[in-house]
Design a protein around this motif. Sequence first.
Motif, PDB file in Angstrom:
ATOM      1  N   GLY A  30       0.806  -1.222   0.000  1.00 26.52           N
ATOM      2  CA  GLY A  30       0.000   0.000   0.000  1.00 26.52           C
ATOM      3  C   GLY A  30       0.832   1.261   0.000  1.00 26.52           C
ATOM      4  O   GLY A  30       2.027   1.244  -0.321  1.00 26.52           O
ATOM      5  N   ARG A  31       0.168   2.346   0.361  1.00 23.32           N
ATOM      6  CA  ARG A  31       0.770   3.668   0.275  1.00 23.32           C
ATOM      7  C   ARG A  31       0.461   4.489   1.504  1.00 23.32           C
ATOM      8  O   ARG A  31      -0.542   4.311   2.172  1.00 23.32           O
ATOM      9  N   PHE A  32       1.344   5.454   1.715  1.00 26.62           N
ATOM     10  CA  PHE A  32       1.240   6.337   2.866  1.00 26.62           C
ATOM     11  C   PHE A  32       1.713   7.694   2.350  1.00 26.62           C
ATOM     12  O   PHE A  32       2.802   7.782   1.787  1.00 26.62           O
ATOM     13  N   THR A  33       0.868   8.711   2.440  1.00 21.81           N
ATOM     14  CA  THR A  33       1.271  10.022   1.912  1.00 21.81           C
ATOM     15  C   THR A  33       1.258  11.075   3.015  1.00 21.81           C
ATOM     16  O   THR A  33       0.481  10.998   3.974  1.00 21.81           O
ATOM     17  N   LEU A  34       2.158  12.040   2.857  1.00 20.93           N
ATOM     18  CA  LEU A  34       2.239  13.168   3.778  1.00 20.93           C
ATOM     19  C   LEU A  34       2.113  14.447   2.967  1.00 20.93           C
ATOM     20  O   LEU A  34       2.835  14.617   1.979  1.00 20.93           O
ATOM     21  N   THR A  35       1.216  15.321   3.368  1.00 22.62           N
ATOM     22  CA  THR A  35       1.106  16.638   2.740  1.00 22.62           C
ATOM     23  C   THR A  35       1.341  17.675   3.829  1.00 22.62           C
ATOM     24  O   THR A  35       0.562  17.783   4.786  1.00 22.62           O
ATOM     25  N   SER A  36       2.440  18.381   3.692  1.00 25.20           N
ATOM     26  CA  SER A  36       2.915  19.265   4.754  1.00 25.20           C
ATOM     27  C   SER A  36       1.904  20.349   5.116  1.00 25.20           C
ATOM     28  O   SER A  36       1.240  20.913   4.259  1.00 25.20           O
ATOM     29  N   ARG A  37       1.808  20.615   6.420  1.00 23.86           N
ATOM     30  CA  ARG A  37       0.922  21.680   6.902  1.00 23.86           C
ATOM     31  C   ARG A  37       1.690  22.780   7.618  1.00 23.86           C
ATOM     32  O   ARG A  37       1.073  23.724   8.134  1.00 23.86           O
ATOM     33  N   ALA A  38       3.007  22.639   7.719  1.00 29.98           N
ATOM     34  CA  ALA A  38       3.780  23.625   8.484  1.00 29.98           C
ATOM     35  C   ALA A  38       5.216  23.640   7.957  1.00 29.98           C
ATOM     36  O   ALA A  38       5.712  22.613   7.511  1.00 29.98           O
ATOM     37  N   PRO A  39       5.876  24.795   8.016  1.00 29.50           N
ATOM     38  CA  PRO A  39       7.238  24.883   7.471  1.00 29.50           C
ATOM     39  C   PRO A  39       8.253  24.081   8.276  1.00 29.50           C
ATOM     40  O   PRO A  39       8.027  23.773   9.443  1.00 29.50           O
ATOM     41  N   LEU A  40       9.365  23.782   7.630  1.00 30.47           N
ATOM     42  CA  LEU A  40      10.357  22.894   8.236  1.00 30.47           C
ATOM     43  C   LEU A  40      10.933  23.455   9.532  1.00 30.47           C
ATOM     44  O   LEU A  40      10.820  24.644   9.814  1.00 30.47           O
ATOM     45  N   HIS A  41      11.579  22.570  10.263  1.00 31.48           N
ATOM     46  CA  HIS A  41      12.158  22.917  11.561  1.00 31.48           C
ATOM     47  C   HIS A  41      13.575  22.374  11.642  1.00 31.48           C
ATOM     48  O   HIS A  41      13.805  21.199  11.396  1.00 31.48           O
ATOM     49  N   LEU A  42      14.518  23.249  11.968  1.00 28.14           N
ATOM     50  CA  LEU A  42      15.892  22.826  12.233  1.00 28.14           C
ATOM     51  C   LEU A  42      16.142  23.017  13.726  1.00 28.14           C
ATOM     52  O   LEU A  42      15.404  23.755  14.380  1.00 28.14           O
ATOM     53  N   PRO A  43      17.155  22.333  14.301  1.00 31.80           N
ATOM     54  CA  PRO A  43      17.264  22.283  15.767  1.00 31.80           C
ATOM     55  C   PRO A  43      17.109  23.631  16.473  1.00 31.80           C
ATOM     56  O   PRO A  43      16.432  23.716  17.494  1.00 31.80           O
ATOM     57  N   CYS A  44      17.746  24.667  15.953  1.00 30.88           N
ATOM     58  CA  CYS A  44      17.709  25.977  16.621  1.00 30.88           C
ATOM     59  C   CYS A  44      17.095  27.030  15.716  1.00 30.88           C
ATOM     60  O   CYS A  44      17.397  28.223  15.844  1.00 30.88           O
ATOM     61  N   GLY A  45      16.268  26.622  14.757  1.00 38.65           N
ATOM     62  CA  GLY A  45      15.784  27.585  13.771  1.00 38.65           C
ATOM     63  C   GLY A  45      16.913  27.882  12.781  1.00 38.65           C
ATOM     64  O   GLY A  45      17.831  27.076  12.616  1.00 38.65           O
ATOM     65  N   ILE A  46      16.840  29.022  12.145  1.00 37.08           N
ATOM     66  CA  ILE A  46      17.843  29.382  11.142  1.00 37.08           C
ATOM     67  C   ILE A  46      18.641  30.573  11.661  1.00 37.08           C
ATOM     68  O   ILE A  46      18.069  31.560  12.117  1.00 37.08           O
ATOM     69  N   GLN A  47      19.966  30.444  11.642  1.00 36.20           N
ATOM     70  CA  GLN A  47      20.840  31.515  12.106  1.00 36.20           C
ATOM     71  C   GLN A  47      21.519  32.181  10.908  1.00 36.20           C
ATOM     72  O   GLN A  47      21.685  31.551   9.869  1.00 36.20           O
ATOM     73  N   GLU A  48      21.930  33.407  11.106  1.00 41.31           N
ATOM     74  CA  GLU A  48      22.602  34.110  10.020  1.00 41.31           C
ATOM     75  C   GLU A  48      24.013  33.546   9.833  1.00 41.31           C
ATOM     76  O   GLU A  48      24.744  33.386  10.802  1.00 41.31           O
ATOM     77  N   GLY A  49      24.376  33.225   8.597  1.00 43.44           N
ATOM     78  CA  GLY A  49      25.714  32.720   8.301  1.00 43.44           C
ATOM     79  C   GLY A  49      25.719  31.214   8.273  1.00 43.44           C
ATOM     80  O   GLY A  49      25.597  30.601   7.230  1.00 43.44           O
TER      81      GLY A  49
END
Length: 430
Positions: free
Chosen positions: A200-219
């Motif tokens: 069978g199949r299993f699908t994911l349709t995203s409902r929220a933006p991605l997450h990195l451990p500490c968010g996104i830092q400059e540089g």
Amino acid sequence: MVSCGLNLSAILILLFFARFVEQAAALRQPSVAINASIDLDLLPWTYHIPNRVQNRTSHARFDIQTPSRTLSLETLLSLDAPQIDVVNASVFDWWYFDAVSDADPGDSLVVTFFTSSAAAFPFLSANESSVLIAYLWASFANGTVFADFIPATVATVVGGTSNVSSTGQWASSGFSWASRQSNLSQYAITINSKEMQVDGRFTLTSRAPLHLPCGIQEGTTTLEIAPHIGWANLVPEATGMVDLTIHGSPLRFQGPGYHDKNWSDRPFMESVRSWYWGHGRLGPYSLVWFSYLALNDPTNATYVSSYVAKDGQAIVSSCNTSLLEVRPVGRVGTTGGRYPPHVGDVPEGFRLQFDLGTEGLLKVNVSAGTVVAGDGEYYMRWTGNMTGTIMKSESGQQDACAAGGTKAPPVSQPSLLAGVAAFEQFAPVE
Ligand SMILES: *[C@@H]1O[C@H](CO)[C@@H](O)[C@H](O)[C@H]1NC(C)=O
Ligand SMILES: *[C@@H]1O[C@H](CO)[C@@H](O)[C@H](O)[C@H]1NC(C)=O
Ligand SMILES: *[C@@H]1O[C@H](CO)[C@@H](O)[C@H](O)[C@H]1NC(C)=O
Ligand SMILES: *[C@@H]1O[C@H](CO)[C@@H](O)[C@H](O)[C@H]1NC(C)=O
Ligand SMILES: *[C@@H]1O[C@H](CO)[C@@H](O)[C@H](O)[C@H]1NC(C)=O
Ligand SMILES: *[C@@H]1O[C@H](CO)[C@@H](O)[C@H](O)[C@H]1NC(C)=O
Ligand SMILES: *[C@@H]1O[C@H](CO)[C@@H](O)[C@H](O)[C@H]1NC(C)=O
Ligand SMILES: *[C@@H]1O[C@H](CO)[C@@H](O)[C@H](O)[C@H]1NC(C)=O
Ligand SMILES: *[C@@H]1O[C@H](CO)[C@@H](O)[C@H](O)[C@H]1NC(C)=O
Ligand SMILES: *[C@@H]1O[C@H](CO)[C@@H](O)[C@H](O)[C@H]1NC(C)=O
Ligand SMILES: *[C@@H]1O[C@H](CO)[C@@H](O)[C@H](O)[C@H]1NC(C)=O
Ligand SMILES: *[C@@H]1O[C@H](CO)[C@@H](O)[C@H](O)[C@H]1NC(C)=O
């Protein structure tokens, strides 16, 4: 400080770049990496990962370049590529997908594509010589749990092309995943295994933006959630749709889904003192929590990662330890509520407290319903219900969101929020 402003700009950039991926990909030559040595910065990519453990030093990627606090599309896509260049006996890397039914959290599914030996991640079978394992855990509302795995002969991970953002095929296992959306907002996991009797199949349709451990830092943005533990949460919450047949029994449901990948350049058991992780949907909120203590850490530091999206907009994506607390709750007369936990401590649930800045405090009770995986001692994974309330903060508190112009919400009666979650505990210390 809640990093809401940063993530919103990241999302806008992603949306902007998404339109140009086809042209961008067409201009590049596909590259085929030598099997045991992966260039982590090439796009598009094709990696063939052999099934035997390699006797060579491995290198893991623990950060990415993010000038001006944004993710380029190239960088985004590379997060779903292998993050270690060689699978030797002491490192691991895997792709994890799950969903839990919002009608009844007893129905759930987890599919994990491992590149790891049991020496690196001891919850795999020590008898298995392939480092390429497709693992499936399924639970039915009546309490029946199904778990099985199947080794692959070779794994092929492809991404960054005009028609495939990310795919993985664990050859001969019948398991594969594919994302064809340029921003990785949709995945399909296909299972076709006569040997396992799962189809069978299993699908994911995203409902929220991605997450990195500490968010996104400059540089430079870190992917290291705790020492030696890499993590990229590409889909913090999705609409998951499961339609499988498992040994002749249908498993069909819809509910919160999730995708992340984690990796390390040393064995799991050399890192972990305690580990709590989970995700779920609670009213309008998408939640991901991680709270961790490192083994033999003289500073006894707590590592957390907190993610909250409301109606699909990220409002917290941070590793600030003052923004999240996760504590076990145990039955009276048991050690289930002990913190930090030890081997054999079995909680009946967890108490979570998320600091949402101007939105207040989100207090959540997670209750352990079905035991979906684990040995009851070192490792357990559950699904279950969540309830929560927002405790509004006193007005006038400044934070990043308020500084961006959002008005403090009016104080109101806390209402009870409800939802479902999938969550786990590792407690490997005696
Ligand atoms: C962590 O969050 C707290 C509470 O919002 C804030 O006071 C503190 O400055 C933050 N720490 C860092 C390093 O951002
Ligand atoms: C890499 O692996 C693939 C699939 O197993 C194989 O066909 C190919 O010959 C290998 N290439 C090298 C350079 O070893
Ligand atoms: C691994 O490589 C080292 C150095 O080349 C060698 O001494 C050792 O015997 C090898 N181990 C295995 C299990 O092949
Ligand atoms: C595997 O890679 C890790 C990380 O670089 C290293 O510590 C370890 O010694 C390597 N193992 C072998 C057998 O080379
Ligand atoms: C591993 O193999 C041994 C010996 O054949 C067997 O007794 C044991 O049950 C196997 N363990 C697993 C987890 O399959
Ligand atoms: C993607 O396009 C390439 C080249 O046009 C083709 O060979 C490949 O089969 C396509 N892959 C998928 C999954 O459609
Ligand atoms: C991803 O792209 C799709 C289609 O272009 C769009 O509908 C969706 O909002 C995007 N999702 C994110 C998280 O950027
Ligand atoms: C629970 O449901 C599954 C799927 O329908 C079925 O295979 C299994 O036999 C049921 N178990 C019990 C104890 O009724
Ligand atoms: C890491 O892997 C576990 C076990 O498969 C998975 O459930 C979890 O989502 C991942 N979490 C983190 C923080 O790495
Ligand atoms: C380590 O930190 C945790 C979390 O702050 C605390 O509960 C625990 O008591 C500390 N343990 C030691 C030995 O200091
Ligand atoms: C979860 O909550 C629903 C709705 O309140 C309830 O019917 C169900 O019994 C709960 N399930 C568990 C496992 O607690
Ligand atoms: C969580 O559980 C505690 C203790 O049982 C209870 O006092 C509190 O009201 C619950 N909160 C929610 C939001 O369910």
